[in-house]
Write a protein that holds these residues in place. Structure first.
Motif, PDB file in Angstrom:
ATOM      1  N   CYS A  61       0.859  -1.183   0.000  1.00 40.97           N
ATOM      2  CA  CYS A  61       0.000   0.000   0.000  1.00 40.97           C
ATOM      3  C   CYS A  61       0.893   1.229   0.000  1.00 40.97           C
ATOM      4  O   CYS A  61       1.741   1.394   0.877  1.00 40.97           O
ATOM      5  CB  CYS A  61      -0.892   0.001   1.232  1.00 40.97           C
ATOM      6  N   ALA A  62       0.712   2.091  -0.989  1.00 40.43           N
ATOM      7  CA  ALA A  62       1.574   3.257  -1.114  1.00 40.43           C
ATOM      8  C   ALA A  62       1.261   4.329  -0.084  1.00 40.43           C
ATOM      9  O   ALA A  62       2.070   5.235   0.119  1.00 40.43           O
ATOM     10  CB  ALA A  62       1.443   3.854  -2.523  1.00 40.43           C
ATOM     11  N   ARG A  63       0.120   4.244   0.559  1.00 41.07           N
ATOM     12  CA  ARG A  63      -0.256   5.247   1.547  1.00 41.07           C
ATOM     13  C   ARG A  63       0.249   4.897   2.945  1.00 41.07           C
ATOM     14  O   ARG A  63       0.612   5.789   3.706  1.00 41.07           O
ATOM     15  CB  ARG A  63      -1.786   5.378   1.585  1.00 41.07           C
ATOM     16  N   HIS A  64       0.241   3.606   3.294  1.00 38.65           N
ATOM     17  CA  HIS A  64       0.514   3.232   4.686  1.00 38.65           C
ATOM     18  C   HIS A  64       1.660   2.243   4.839  1.00 38.65           C
ATOM     19  O   HIS A  64       1.922   1.781   5.943  1.00 38.65           O
ATOM     20  CB  HIS A  64      -0.750   2.630   5.318  1.00 38.65           C
ATOM     21  N   ALA A  65       2.332   1.876   3.714  1.00 39.42           N
ATOM     22  CA  ALA A  65       3.462   0.934   3.755  1.00 39.42           C
ATOM     23  C   ALA A  65       3.056  -0.385   4.386  1.00 39.42           C
ATOM     24  O   ALA A  65       3.793  -0.954   5.200  1.00 39.42           O
ATOM     25  CB  ALA A  65       4.650   1.552   4.503  1.00 39.42           C
ATOM     26  N   ILE A  66       1.876  -0.893   4.003  1.00 34.17           N
ATOM     27  CA  ILE A  66       1.387  -2.174   4.502  1.00 34.17           C
ATOM     28  C   ILE A  66       1.465  -3.186   3.375  1.00 34.17           C
ATOM     29  O   ILE A  66       1.030  -2.927   2.254  1.00 34.17           O
ATOM     30  CB  ILE A  66      -0.054  -2.049   5.034  1.00 34.17           C
ATOM     31  N   CYS A 119       4.945  14.483 -16.385  1.00 33.48           N
ATOM     32  CA  CYS A 119       3.917  13.524 -16.806  1.00 33.48           C
ATOM     33  C   CYS A 119       3.711  12.412 -15.786  1.00 33.48           C
ATOM     34  O   CYS A 119       2.601  11.886 -15.655  1.00 33.48           O
ATOM     35  CB  CYS A 119       4.288  12.920 -18.157  1.00 33.48           C
ATOM     36  N   TRP A 120       4.757  12.020 -15.068  1.00 37.64           N
ATOM     37  CA  TRP A 120       4.671  10.874 -14.178  1.00 37.64           C
ATOM     38  C   TRP A 120       4.896  11.259 -12.722  1.00 37.64           C
ATOM     39  O   TRP A 120       5.189  10.404 -11.885  1.00 37.64           O
ATOM     40  CB  TRP A 120       5.696   9.816 -14.596  1.00 37.64           C
ATOM     41  N   SER A 121       4.744  12.509 -12.404  1.00 36.89           N
ATOM     42  CA  SER A 121       4.989  12.966 -11.038  1.00 36.89           C
ATOM     43  C   SER A 121       3.714  12.887 -10.204  1.00 36.89           C
ATOM     44  O   SER A 121       2.640  13.326 -10.643  1.00 36.89           O
ATOM     45  CB  SER A 121       5.512  14.408 -11.044  1.00 36.89           C
ATOM     46  N   PHE A 122       3.822  12.347  -8.992  1.00 37.32           N
ATOM     47  CA  PHE A 122       2.684  12.308  -8.083  1.00 37.32           C
ATOM     48  C   PHE A 122       2.256  13.709  -7.657  1.00 37.32           C
ATOM     49  O   PHE A 122       1.139  13.894  -7.188  1.00 37.32           O
ATOM     50  CB  PHE A 122       3.026  11.469  -6.844  1.00 37.32           C
ATOM     51  N   ASN A 123       3.121  14.675  -7.820  1.00 38.41           N
ATOM     52  CA  ASN A 123       2.742  16.049  -7.479  1.00 38.41           C
ATOM     53  C   ASN A 123       1.642  16.575  -8.388  1.00 38.41           C
ATOM     54  O   ASN A 123       0.924  17.504  -8.015  1.00 38.41           O
ATOM     55  CB  ASN A 123       3.964  16.966  -7.587  1.00 38.41           C
ATOM     56  N   SER A 145      -4.116  11.942  -6.096  1.00 40.75           N
ATOM     57  CA  SER A 145      -3.045  11.224  -5.393  1.00 40.75           C
ATOM     58  C   SER A 145      -2.728  11.828  -4.034  1.00 40.75           C
ATOM     59  O   SER A 145      -1.933  11.262  -3.279  1.00 40.75           O
ATOM     60  CB  SER A 145      -1.778  11.209  -6.248  1.00 40.75           C
ATOM     61  N   ALA A 146      -3.334  12.979  -3.723  1.00 43.10           N
ATOM     62  CA  ALA A 146      -3.068  13.673  -2.455  1.00 43.10           C
ATOM     63  C   ALA A 146      -1.564  13.889  -2.299  1.00 43.10           C
ATOM     64  O   ALA A 146      -0.901  14.266  -3.264  1.00 43.10           O
ATOM     65  CB  ALA A 146      -3.675  12.914  -1.280  1.00 43.10           C
ATOM     66  N   ARG A 147      -1.044  13.633  -1.090  1.00 43.38           N
ATOM     67  CA  ARG A 147       0.386  13.838  -0.854  1.00 43.38           C
ATOM     68  C   ARG A 147       1.135  12.502  -0.825  1.00 43.38           C
ATOM     69  O   ARG A 147       2.147  12.354  -0.135  1.00 43.38           O
ATOM     70  CB  ARG A 147       0.580  14.579   0.460  1.00 43.38           C
ATOM     71  N   THR A 148       0.650  11.550  -1.599  1.00 41.87           N
ATOM     72  CA  THR A 148       1.308  10.246  -1.682  1.00 41.87           C
ATOM     73  C   THR A 148       2.680  10.410  -2.306  1.00 41.87           C
ATOM     74  O   THR A 148       2.810  11.011  -3.374  1.00 41.87           O
ATOM     75  CB  THR A 148       0.469   9.277  -2.531  1.00 41.87           C
ATOM     76  N   MET A 157      -4.038  21.877  -4.410  1.00 45.65           N
ATOM     77  CA  MET A 157      -4.987  20.776  -4.566  1.00 45.65           C
ATOM     78  C   MET A 157      -4.513  19.507  -3.862  1.00 45.65           C
ATOM     79  O   MET A 157      -5.310  18.786  -3.259  1.00 45.65           O
ATOM     80  CB  MET A 157      -5.215  20.498  -6.053  1.00 45.65           C
ATOM     81  N   ARG A 158      -3.209  19.211  -3.947  1.00 44.24           N
ATOM     82  CA  ARG A 158      -2.720  18.002  -3.289  1.00 44.24           C
ATOM     83  C   ARG A 158      -2.880  18.091  -1.777  1.00 44.24           C
ATOM     84  O   ARG A 158      -3.198  17.096  -1.128  1.00 44.24           O
ATOM     85  CB  ARG A 158      -1.242  17.767  -3.653  1.00 44.24           C
TER      86      ARG A 158
END
Length: 730
Positions: free
Chosen positions: A105-110, A197-201, A206-209, A611-612
């Motif tokens: 999980c990219a949000r919680h490292a699970i 193009c591929w930045s999570f920013n 994607s919020a602040r992932t 927005m993020r």
């Protein structure tokens, strides 16, 4: 197992309004760890419960990989990461597994169930595809975001490669909305196009992932690699499964403080960047902002083909352009019958003087560096350079006397001991006496017509050129520092790298001096224009790389902490990166377009940051609600297991199973209550939804089936604490 994401199809359709569905996206991180190797010692054994835990089932996985031994995987990305290029060259001699591929999980490292598998020959697509599809099998997800350090290559043909898998593993790509990004730290090693193009920013929803969560898991499991590499295959897989499960348990009980910390950071950052964006909007034309907003919406739908709103075309209007423009004007004057005062035109006279000014700066720098060694300063080579510069200046004086009659008297006043022949002063300290270096009254009497305007235009171009070169050199220096950190080892190599970087530092300082001199000349000339707002005072603290993480900033105003890093979401660029290159000459439409382009990038990035952070606040609150709901469901599920075993003949065994189920249920409810008490004050303080934190107490343990004696010992959540000060459960 933990399921922080994913939503049933019926629930997905009921989410109103539809734009809130992004909160139910599944965001996963993919990567490989080449430290978790396994030696080929000839042992063959199977793990307990093969495919029941974190590793994929071995037999179908190996059969699939065997069908793709010669799968071509060539990268055309200008990335410094070579996971694809080196996949077929990585040494695997004497190894049964060269590493482990994983999905988390990219949000919680699970860690995800069936999200790990051994690598046989590097980080190949066939391995990574299988573990991704295995962990997603049976997941009712409608939006999927994948994080991978080579996503720009791996994701391109992902849909096509899925068709080669069994039907039960395939994703219905017509119903599942998919997107991919490169983890934020890894994205710095890619080219300019990948960095937008591929930045999570800039990925909507994607919020602040950051996408780097799986690196935390690898760092936590690298220590076990030295022992697992010597084990048998089955024992190794069981051991890694145990460690992955232990990692998950610690992550779950630590979600209380983790999500609270995210919320406490996101709320003020949301307010800060929303205020910055509002202030920026007020300073811009409303129609222009609407155009940029529409451009962003189109790019969000098609990032490959639509114009990139976050990238600015590298256009410069430098000295060469202005020189050419002035030469064209002088040629037109000659055709019209306006003769030049000398065969060397005024523009050539001024540009020659600017070149001499640069040579003086270089000579002064060398002179300062040689003060400790007077013999070097007086060496033949140095003296030759000074003599050459002096002759050039005296020759330039002859042309100056034509375009600036009376300059000879001013030179005598500035330096009475110096004339066109004596050279009493060092040539690096002689004042050349441009129009900008004399008073306004003197300019009106000694300067030929148009000379002041031409110097003004050249000085503006000089400032533009200097800023452009500073930015370019800072980019190079930043890349050199990153290369040195990751690739250079040993004293000899490090010394050479530092010497190379020091050369760039010297060039940056010299160009910064050129900018300051040109700006001082503009202030002296006092011509109207927007140059005063574009060309600000350049302080040492302004000379920072675009990443904001250079190992050394030129003369920093204050010591920076070690491993100093400023992420895109928190970034506040120094003004040199926000100053647009404006073309002063030419049609007004071209000038306006180039100014707008620079402001567009600034606005779009500010909007993305705002927005993020807004998405982060909403998503963290939703994750808090989802955590409480899951723990309550899990508590009910454990209670529902009581009485399922009807084949037990031993009352004591039946009582033990009931006690275990009740204890697990009580742990989940106590954990939910602990999280609720932790989050409720912060949610209430910021006027955020907190209804889900009011939990009805768990069913008393004594409510067990009649006829059973149950003894359950649960650790009080307020008494036991781990190293992270979180509740400990036995």
């Amino acid at each position: 197992m933990w399921s922080p994401h994913g939503i049933h199809q019926d629930v997905w359709g009921s989410v109103k309004p539809s734009y809130n569905r992004w909160k139910y996206s599944l965001i996963i991180a993919i990567d490989a760890n080449f430290r978790l190797k396994l030696k080929n010692r000839g042992f063959k054994d199977s793990p307990l419960g093969d495919g029941w835990s974190y590793f994929v089932p071995s037999i179908p996985y190996k059969a699939h990989v065997a069908q793709h031994i010669e799968q071509p995987e060539i990268s055309n990305c200008d990335s410094t990461f070579r996971a694809i290029d080196h996949a077929n060259t990585r040494s695997n001699e004497g190894l049964a597994a060269t590493g482990v591929a994983g999905v988390t999980c990219a949000r919680h490292a699970i860690n995800r169930a069936n999200g790990f598998g051994d690598l046989q020959r590097g980080e190949r697509f066939c391995n990574m595809d299988y573990v991704v599809l295995s962990t997603l099998s049976g997941t009712n997800v409608k939006k999927l975001i994948l994080s991978y350090d080579i996503a720009c290559q791996w994701f391109k043909n992902f849909r096509l490669r899925i068709s080669a898998y069994p039907e039960k593993m395939q994703l219905n790509m017509d119903e599942v909305e998919t997107d991919a990004g490169i983890p934020k730290l890894h994205c710095k090693g890619h080219g300019p196009k990948c960095q937008t193009c591929w930045s999570f920013n800039f990925i909507k929803g994607s919020a602040r992932t950051c996408g780097e969560s799986i690196e935390q898991i690898w760092s936590g499991h690298n220590a076990v690699s030295m022992s697992t590499r010597e084990m048998t295959p089955g024992s190794r897989q069981n051991t890694i499964d145990d460690h992955l499960g232990a990692w998950n348990f610690r992550k779950v009980i630590g979600l209380g403080k983790y999500l609270l910390s995210l919320l406490q950071e996101a709320v003020p950052m949301k307010a800060k960047h929303r205020a910055i964006l509002s202030e920026l909007r007020l300073s811009l034309d409303g129609d222009l902002v609407d155009t940029w907003e529409a451009m962003i919406e189109e790019w969000d739908k098609d990032r490959e083909n639509k114009p990139d709103p976050y990238a600015e075309e590298d256009k410069t209007c430098g000295m060469a352009d202005v020189r050419l423009e002035i030469l064209k004007e002088e040629a037109a004057d000659a055709v019209a019958g306006t003769a030049s005062l000398h065969e060397m035109t005024a523009s050539v006279f001024l540009t020659t003087g600017l070149d001499l000014e640069d040579q003086q700066r270089v000579l002064r720098k060398k002179g300062k560096g040689a003060k400790g060694a007077s013999t070097q300063y007086k060496s033949a080579e140095m003296q030759q350079k000074r003599n050459t510069l002096q002759r050039r200046i005296f020759n330039w004086y002859k042309i100056q006397n034509i375009y600036m009659p009376g300059a000879v008297f001013l030179r005598a006043e500035v330096s009475p001991t110096d004339d066109d022949h004596s050279g009493a002063q060092g040539p690096e300290t002689i004042q050349l006496l441009f129009p900008s270096q004399v008073s306004e009254a003197e300019r009106a009497t000694i300067c030929s017509p148009g000379l002041v305007v031409k110097e003004f235009r050249l000085r503006v171009a000089q400032c533009d050129d200097a800023l452009h070169q500073i930015r370019r050199l800072l980019r190079i220096r930043s890349n050199l520092w990153h290369y040195k950190r990751g690739q250079v080892f040993g004293q000899r190599s490090s010394t050479r790298a530092r010497t190379l970087i020091a050369r760039f530092d010297e060039r940056i300082q010299r160009i910064a001096e050129r900018y300051r001199a040109a700006r001082a000349a503009l202030i002296s000339l006092g011509q109207p224009g927007d140059w005063s707002t574009r060309f600000l005072e350049l302080t040492p603290g302004d000379i920072q790389g675009p990443r904001g993480d250079d190992e050394a900033i030129l003369q920093p105003p204050a010591p920076l902490p070690q491993n100093h890093w400023i992420s895109e979401g928190r970034r506040d660029f120094t003004w040199i990166w926000l100053s647009p290159n404006v073309q002063l000459q030419g049609d007004a439409e071209t000038e306006r377009r180039e100014v707008n382009e620079g402001m567009r990038v600034k606005y779009c990035k500010a909007r993305a940051r705002a927005m993020r952070w807004e998405e982060e606040v909403e998503l963290v609150v939703e994750e808090m609600r989802r955590t409480i709901a899951f723990l309550e469901w899990q508590a009910r599920w454990w209670r529902s297991q009581i009485g399922r075993r009807t084949d037990l003949s031993s009352p004591s065994l039946e009582s033990g199973l009931i006690a275990y189920a009740l204890k697990q249920s009580d742990i989940k409810m106590r954990l939910a209550q602990h999280f609720s008490n932790l989050w409720r004050p912060a949610l209430h303080k910021h006027n955020l939804p907190n209804e889900f934190t009011h939990i009805v107490g768990s069913q008393p343990v004594s409510q067990a089936p009649a006829g059973h004696v149950v003894e359950v010992t649960a650790v009080d959540t307020d008494s036991g604490a781990s190293d992270d000060d979180e509740p400990v459960f036995e």
